[in-house]
Design a protein around this motif. Structure first.
Motif, PDB file in Angstrom:
ATOM      1  N   UNK A 178      81.882   0.650  30.267  1.00 19.95           N
ATOM      2  CA  UNK A 178      80.613   1.216  29.830  1.00 19.95           C
ATOM      3  C   UNK A 178      80.587   2.641  30.308  1.00 19.95           C
ATOM      4  N   UNK A 179      81.225   3.231  31.424  1.00 24.15           N
ATOM      5  CA  UNK A 179      81.163   4.634  31.861  1.00 24.15           C
ATOM      6  C   UNK A 179      82.028   5.145  30.665  1.00 24.15           C
ATOM      7  N   UNK A 180      83.150   4.767  30.548  1.00 30.35           N
ATOM      8  CA  UNK A 180      84.031   5.449  29.460  1.00 30.35           C
ATOM      9  C   UNK A 180      83.339   5.664  28.089  1.00 30.35           C
ATOM     10  N   UNK A 181      82.692   4.644  27.574  1.00 30.61           N
ATOM     11  CA  UNK A 181      81.976   4.643  26.393  1.00 30.61           C
ATOM     12  C   UNK A 181      80.978   5.752  26.453  1.00 30.61           C
ATOM     13  N   UNK A 182      80.207   5.889  27.677  1.00 31.21           N
ATOM     14  CA  UNK A 182      79.188   6.831  27.965  1.00 31.21           C
ATOM     15  C   UNK A 182      80.037   8.344  27.820  1.00 31.21           C
ATOM     16  N   UNK A 183      81.074   8.258  28.362  1.00 27.60           N
ATOM     17  CA  UNK A 183      81.797   9.597  28.421  1.00 27.60           C
ATOM     18  C   UNK A 183      82.223  10.073  27.073  1.00 27.60           C
TER      19      UNK A 183
END
Length: 128
Positions: A23-28
């Motif tokens: 989720x964090x990587x998609x947010x980035x």
């Protein structure tokens, strides 16, 4: 073929560290693409799942969204003050709030809130 049923805590759920990281990587990716609304949603997912650093990134993105909305108000858009309040909650609740990056983001948030208060005061003082 064995099929596992989904239950909280199974791989791929919000309680799974891999989900939080994804989720964090998609947010980035969304943030780099300029889609701050979607980035905020993914950083919120990561923050709720306990991913380190996600609270700071969510607070930063919400602050940028608040600035964007304050410059371009429109019907049906969220109140920038509400976004700033949410950003402040995420930032102050972050374990990283005491780091230089966290202190910088909190300072930026306070400056944004002061600018919005000044903008509202000017709008209220303007002759109609």
């Amino acid at each position: 073929m064995d099929v596992r049923s989904w239950s909280p805590g199974t791989p791929g759920s919000a309680a799974d560290g891999r989900y939080a990281e994804a989720a964090f990587r998609v947010g980035e990716v969304c943030e780099r693409a300029g889609d701050l609304w979607t980035a905020a949603q993914w950083f919120r997912e990561a923050a709720e799942a306990g991913r380190p650093g996600a609270r700071l990134r969510l607070g930063a993105v919400l602050g940028r969204l608040a600035d964007h909305l304050a410059d371009r108000p429109g019907a049906g858009t969220p109140d920038p003050g509400v976004l700033l309040a949410e950003a402040a909650r995420w930032l102050t609740g972050s374990p990283e709030a005491a780091t230089p990056a966290g202190i910088g983001l909190i300072t930026d948030m306070l400056n944004r809130q002061q600018r919005q208060a000044a903008r509202r005061a000017l709008e209220n003082a303007a002759p109609r």
